[in-house]
Design an enzyme around this catalytic site. Sequence first.
Site, PDB file in Angstrom:
ATOM      1  NE  ARG A 128      63.647  43.991  55.345  1.00  0.00           N
ATOM      2  CZ  ARG A 128      64.191  42.765  55.329  1.00  0.00           C
ATOM      3  NH1 ARG A 128      65.436  42.568  55.677  1.00  0.00           N
ATOM      4  NH2 ARG A 128      63.477  41.729  54.942  1.00  0.00           N
TER       5      ARG A 128
ATOM      6  CG  HIS B 241      69.831  42.431  51.852  1.00  0.00           C
ATOM      7  ND1 HIS B 241      68.710  43.230  51.887  1.00  0.00           N
ATOM      8  CD2 HIS B 241      69.508  41.343  52.588  1.00  0.00           C
ATOM      9  CE1 HIS B 241      67.764  42.638  52.608  1.00  0.00           C
ATOM     10  NE2 HIS B 241      68.246  41.481  53.051  1.00  0.00           N
TER      11      HIS B 241
HETATM   12  P1  NDP Z   1      61.199  37.705  64.497  1.00  0.00           P
HETATM   13  O1  NDP Z   1      59.927  38.284  64.051  1.00  0.00           O
HETATM   14  O2  NDP Z   1      61.285  36.240  64.751  1.00  0.00           O
HETATM   15  O3  NDP Z   1      61.672  38.446  65.852  1.00  0.00           O
HETATM   16  C1  NDP Z   1      61.681  39.828  66.014  1.00  0.00           C
HETATM   17  C2  NDP Z   1      62.359  40.193  67.323  1.00  0.00           C
HETATM   18  O4  NDP Z   1      62.419  41.636  67.427  1.00  0.00           O
HETATM   19  C3  NDP Z   1      61.588  39.708  68.563  1.00  0.00           C
HETATM   20  O5  NDP Z   1      62.502  39.325  69.570  1.00  0.00           O
HETATM   21  C4  NDP Z   1      60.812  40.944  68.994  1.00  0.00           C
HETATM   22  O6  NDP Z   1      60.512  41.002  70.389  1.00  0.00           O
HETATM   23  C5  NDP Z   1      61.804  42.047  68.648  1.00  0.00           C
HETATM   24  N1  NDP Z   1      61.136  43.346  68.450  1.00  0.00           N
HETATM   25  C6  NDP Z   1      60.188  43.677  67.544  1.00  0.00           C
HETATM   26  N2  NDP Z   1      59.813  44.959  67.688  1.00  0.00           N
HETATM   27  C7  NDP Z   1      60.534  45.438  68.734  1.00  0.00           C
HETATM   28  C8  NDP Z   1      60.592  46.684  69.388  1.00  0.00           C
HETATM   29  N3  NDP Z   1      59.833  47.715  69.006  1.00  0.00           N
HETATM   30  N4  NDP Z   1      61.437  46.830  70.429  1.00  0.00           N
HETATM   31  C9  NDP Z   1      62.204  45.794  70.857  1.00  0.00           C
HETATM   32  N5  NDP Z   1      62.198  44.565  70.263  1.00  0.00           N
HETATM   33  C10 NDP Z   1      61.373  44.398  69.221  1.00  0.00           C
HETATM   34  O7  NDP Z   1      62.299  38.166  63.439  1.00  0.00           O
HETATM   35  P2  NDP Z   1      63.558  37.382  62.846  1.00  0.00           P
HETATM   36  O8  NDP Z   1      64.522  37.122  63.943  1.00  0.00           O
HETATM   37  O9  NDP Z   1      63.112  36.223  62.022  1.00  0.00           O
HETATM   38  O10 NDP Z   1      64.126  38.459  61.797  1.00  0.00           O
HETATM   39  C11 NDP Z   1      64.360  39.812  62.147  1.00  0.00           C
HETATM   40  C12 NDP Z   1      64.564  40.636  60.882  1.00  0.00           C
HETATM   41  O11 NDP Z   1      65.813  40.345  60.281  1.00  0.00           O
HETATM   42  C13 NDP Z   1      63.577  40.398  59.738  1.00  0.00           C
HETATM   43  O12 NDP Z   1      62.361  41.056  59.965  1.00  0.00           O
HETATM   44  C14 NDP Z   1      64.328  40.953  58.544  1.00  0.00           C
HETATM   45  O13 NDP Z   1      64.001  42.323  58.389  1.00  0.00           O
HETATM   46  C15 NDP Z   1      65.796  40.838  58.947  1.00  0.00           C
HETATM   47  N6  NDP Z   1      66.532  39.897  58.089  1.00  0.00           N
HETATM   48  C16 NDP Z   1      67.668  40.331  57.462  1.00  0.00           C
HETATM   49  C17 NDP Z   1      68.401  39.483  56.680  1.00  0.00           C
HETATM   50  C18 NDP Z   1      69.675  39.923  56.031  1.00  0.00           C
HETATM   51  O14 NDP Z   1      70.221  39.195  55.189  1.00  0.00           O
HETATM   52  N7  NDP Z   1      70.206  41.082  56.367  1.00  0.00           N
HETATM   53  C19 NDP Z   1      67.989  38.076  56.466  1.00  0.00           C
HETATM   54  C20 NDP Z   1      66.797  37.718  57.194  1.00  0.00           C
HETATM   55  C21 NDP Z   1      66.104  38.597  57.965  1.00  0.00           C
HETATM   56  P3  NDP Z   1      59.628  39.848  71.101  1.00  0.00           P
HETATM   57  O15 NDP Z   1      60.565  38.677  71.253  1.00  0.00           O
HETATM   58  O16 NDP Z   1      59.259  40.453  72.399  1.00  0.00           O
HETATM   59  O17 NDP Z   1      58.478  39.574  70.179  1.00  0.00           O
HETATM   60  C1  OXD Z   2      64.913  38.445  54.451  1.00  0.00           C
HETATM   61  C2  OXD Z   2      66.097  39.153  54.018  1.00  0.00           C
HETATM   62  O1  OXD Z   2      64.005  39.069  55.000  1.00  0.00           O
HETATM   63  O2  OXD Z   2      66.924  38.577  53.293  1.00  0.00           O
HETATM   64  O3  OXD Z   2      64.849  37.222  54.258  1.00  0.00           O
HETATM   65  O4  OXD Z   2      66.316  40.315  54.408  1.00  0.00           O
END
Ligand code: NDP
Ligand code: OXD
Length: 309
Positions: A224, A272
Amino acid sequence: MPVLAVAGAFLHSNTSIGEQLAKRLPGWSVVKSTDEAARAAEVAVCWNQPPGTWEHLRAVRMAHSIGAGVDHLLGDPALPDVPVCRVIDDDLARRMAEYVLWCTLYYHRGFDIVARNQREKIWQRPPNRLAGQVSVGVMGLGQIGAHLATTLRDAGYDVRGWSRSGKPIDGVRVHGGDAGLGAFLGELEILVCMLPLTSETTGILGHELFARLRPGAKLVHCGRGPQLREQDLVAALDAGQLGGAIVDVFDQEPLPPDNALWAHPKVMVTPHMAAVMPIPEVVNQIAENCERLLANAPLLRVVERAAGY
Ligand code: NDP
Ligand code: OXD
């Protein structure tokens, strides 16, 4: 008739998600969140909902994101105490893996170097190494990040990962929490950010973190916008601490024309686009949860509000 209110500006700007939801949920009245009828809405479908949304939508029992990210909801101090759901599926993770694999190959095989050289008509082969000699680190190993890590691993890369818990992944060197961050960063050639936006990850990609990477490391940022301090990125690129960056998400989207990243020679800006879920799938997942809400059945893809993601 139950009411569903659509709030905010949408990711998929050319398509009216409201119209598609209305077709998929004929027993529901689908309205805009600013309409008078939205006062009765039981469901709010949101993406960057405007201020004042929740004062108007007082009857809401479920808030649904149209994306995988829920930072626009959980970061909203007025959000009522209702379940928050997101959309996510294996194809979204696959799309993201395609994007990140391309970025990794781009830096690994030196396409960034030859693109620059072509402008000067310089004929020079970049280093030609096997994937196993290139270390790539994925920050965030959730639904999407874990899939990135295993895709890169299966492509032969030396993959490291970092998450809060440090949950292991076969064939990936995983580090956990603040204590593991230094060891994770120190050996990387390419860093991929796939973290959700929370109070802990805001501004994480800044001067202090860049200084812990090997000089000349590359950044691929698909998490993000507010996780990246853009001025620190430009400073690190200009100083050679970072060798290049591909950035997909920004503080302000669309990225304004006067933003320095557009013209920086070591930056590739993408709009994006890293992983976009098809609208019919988004609509299906939201509709499924609406039906479950009415039937008092457990909702799907509910986020843990206390964890912040
Ligand atoms: P999830 O919620 O499934 O996983 C989040 C991961 O981040 C977990 O492994 C979690 O650790 C880790 N995490 C969270 N906070 C911390 C921290 N403070 N320190 C270290 N690790 C941390 O998320 P997704 O994989 O589904 O998606 C991630 C993000 O990708 C979304 O929130 C969105 O913002 C972004 N996104 C971007 C897109 C794009 O087109 N650019 C498309 C889709 C999503 P743990 O495993 O220990 O819980
Ligand atoms: C999502 C993104 O969160 O596109 O799905 O960033």
